[in-house]
Motif scaffolding. Structure first.
Motif, PDB file in Angstrom:
ATOM      1  N   TRP A   1       0.829  -1.207   0.000  1.00 26.23           N
ATOM      2  CA  TRP A   1       0.000   0.000   0.000  1.00 26.23           C
ATOM      3  C   TRP A   1       0.864   1.258   0.000  1.00 26.23           C
ATOM      4  O   TRP A   1       0.558   2.231  -0.678  1.00 26.23           O
TER       5      TRP A   1
ATOM      6  N   ASN B   1      -6.023   2.684   5.964  1.00 27.07           N
ATOM      7  CA  ASN B   1      -5.652   1.319   6.333  1.00 27.07           C
ATOM      8  C   ASN B   1      -6.505   0.782   7.479  1.00 27.07           C
ATOM      9  O   ASN B   1      -6.912  -0.390   7.487  1.00 27.07           O
TER      10      ASN B   1
ATOM     11  N   ILE C   1      -4.731   2.301  -5.364  1.00 31.25           N
ATOM     12  CA  ILE C   1      -4.862   1.989  -3.945  1.00 31.25           C
ATOM     13  C   ILE C   1      -6.230   1.424  -3.612  1.00 31.25           C
ATOM     14  O   ILE C   1      -6.360   0.544  -2.751  1.00 31.25           O
TER      15      ILE C   1
ATOM     16  N   TYR D   1      -7.058  -2.075  -1.807  1.00 25.66           N
ATOM     17  CA  TYR D   1      -7.912  -2.235  -0.633  1.00 25.66           C
ATOM     18  C   TYR D   1      -8.998  -3.286  -0.876  1.00 25.66           C
ATOM     19  O   TYR D   1      -9.244  -4.163  -0.045  1.00 25.66           O
TER      20      TYR D   1
END
Length: 488
Positions: free
Chosen positions: A305, A318, A371, A375
């Motif tokens: 990440w 996160n 990103i 996720y």
């Protein structure tokens, strides 16, 4: 004596204390932001140092202490190891707060390896102090509260970071306070009187567990009631015949009765007997391989990440992602209990198919470079693993007694850790290839692809053999090999 019996039957007391411990020891607000903390101005470490020099130490430490801790947990009767786990967790947090060099962070990872290895005590303790009929509820409570702790920690960390309510260092101080509460709860836990191997209950020439002793006490109690109602003595059952099985007053505890060599020999015999089942062996192989890949992915996903979207240029989420993945994983695992599927027939194909989906999620995370895709892929991957490991645990436990349950699960985790150590030393460690994060995740995705192919082929073979057996055997002549899907 009556007071002691009442205390032992009150399963809520140790269960509540264990749940308090499990909750406060798993609320870790900084954990989803560990990489930004270590590579930021607080510690000023590089991503390469964290990835290739610091994180691999945890794997080596975990492997080295897992077997000794497993044996010490049984010998010391669980509670001291639970307290030790909390102490080492406190030390880990303190070192994370007050040290900043690479050797110090490596030592911190050594202590964290002890923390994770000691989890066997947390999951084993409750079975030694409550009755068998309470196992399901106590297990549900202790596992659920751990998941709740991880979720609360992730959400809390996300809120504290997003709204700048606390610095990273203050979050660590707050975590130490929570760990101190967990330490107090662990010290208040009642000390078990028996354990799996070293501390057992002996009656005549037979050896029984404390659970059997409690069951005998309950049986005698019910016999007393029947005797009072029917005018018979306490030595007789309701039918006036001599009561079968061990009587409570005849059962005496023998602490440490067996030598260490005797215990190890019995462990080895039980191990061989458990893995003589081919079906159990296949499920255990998947367990070890998949858990190895899962641990590697979870351990290094924050590095990915950070590579895809540096935290200095982006409001990271996160903590929210970890919270969502934990909740969805719990819901997925919980839903398995209500799914009517012949997992003994379709399970291996499910292992292969869902492992393939997990591999696809890892490939997307690695090569898309977005990103939000990372996720989403992580949440999907984690849910799939939790789904499959729940099925595997159920299938393996179905043929095992409680003692073998702990032994096989521990052996499977040890196999996973051994594979993980090999992969870490070759792929991640700076002493090996020391690969960057993108090549690492390419290997992890390919690894799960191999698992998917192997178990898909095995699953197809299992289904083909079952159908062939159905065609060849008349319905009234089903044998043990199982055209009805019981055993092959």
């Amino acid at each position: 004596m009556e007071a002691v019996r009442r205390w032992r039957s009150d399963w809520r007391y140790p269960t509540t204390l264990l749940c308090v411990y499990g909750f406060f020891s798993t609320v870790k607000p900084l954990e989803p932001f560990l990489i930004p903390f270590l590579t930021g101005p607080d510690k000023n470490l590089t991503t390469e140092q964290v990835n290739n020099q610091i994180f691999p130490v945890w794997t080596y430490s975990y492997l080295c202490v897992l077997v000794p801790v497993f044996l010490l947990t049984d010998w010391l009767r669980y509670k001291p190891v639970v307290v030790f786990q909390c102490v080492t967790l406190f030390i880990t947090t303190a070192m994370l707060l007050w040290t900043d060099s690479v050797p110090a962070m490596q030592a911190m990872q050594c202590f964290y390896g002890m923390v994770t290895a000691s989890e066997v005590a947390y999951f084993s303790y409750i079975y030694s102090v409550i009755d068998l009929k309470r196992y399901r509820k106590a297990t549900s409570y202790s596992r659920s509260v751990q998941l709740l702790g991880y979720t609360v920690g992730s959400v809390l960390g996300q809120l504290l970071v997003s709204f700048n309510l606390m610095s990273y260092n203050n979050i660590l101080v707050f975590t130490m306070v929570l760990t101190a509460i967990a330490l107090l709860a662990s010290c208040l836990l009642p000390m078990p009187q028996q354990s799996m191997f070293f501390h057992r209950i002996h009656t005549g020439q037979k050896t029984v567990t404390e659970g059997t002793k409690r069951h005998a006490n309950e049986t005698v109690g019910r016999g007393d009631e029947k005797g009072e109602k029917g005018g018979e003595t306490q030595d007789d059952t309701g039918n006036g015949q001599e009561e079968k099985g061990p009587k409570a007053e005849d059962i005496e505890e023998a602490v440490g009765a067996e030598s260490c060599c005797g215990v190890l020999l019995r462990l080895w015999k039980d191990f061989l007997q458990c893995y003589s089942s081919r079906k159990l062996l296949y499920w255990s192989v998947w367990w070890a391989m998949a858990t190895c890949g899962y641990n590697q992915t979870v351990n290094y996903v924050q590095v990915l990440w950070e590579h895809v979207q540096p935290s200095q240029n982006f409001s990271i989420y996160n903590g929210g992602v970890e919270a969502v993945s934990n909740l969805l994983s719990a819901a997925t695992a919980y839903g398995i209990g209500f799914t009517e599927v012949k997992w003994e027939l379709w399970g291996e194909l499910a292992l292969g198919g869902f492992s393939g989906l997990g591999a696809a999620a890892l490939f997307l995370m690695t090569f898309i470079g977005n990103i939000w895709v990372c996720y989403t892929g992580y949440i999907l991957f984690k849910c799939l693993y939790m789904l499959l490991i729940t099925i595997a645990m159920y299938q393996i436990a179905a043929d095992l007694s409680m003692e073998r349950y702990a032994l096989v699960f521990g052996a499977n985790n040890f196999g996973a850790l051994t594979l993980q150590t090999i992969i870490t030393s070759v792929v991640v460690d700076s002493g090996g290839l020391g690969l960057a994060i993108i090549p690492q995740f390419t290997i992890y995705a390919s690894y799960f692809s191999v698992i998917a192919v192997l178990f898909s082929l095995r699953g197809l073979f299992t289904i083909w053999r079952a159908r062939r057996s159905n065609e060849e055997s008349p319905p009234s002549e089903n044998d043990e090999s199982g055209s009805d899907g019981h055993r092959f």
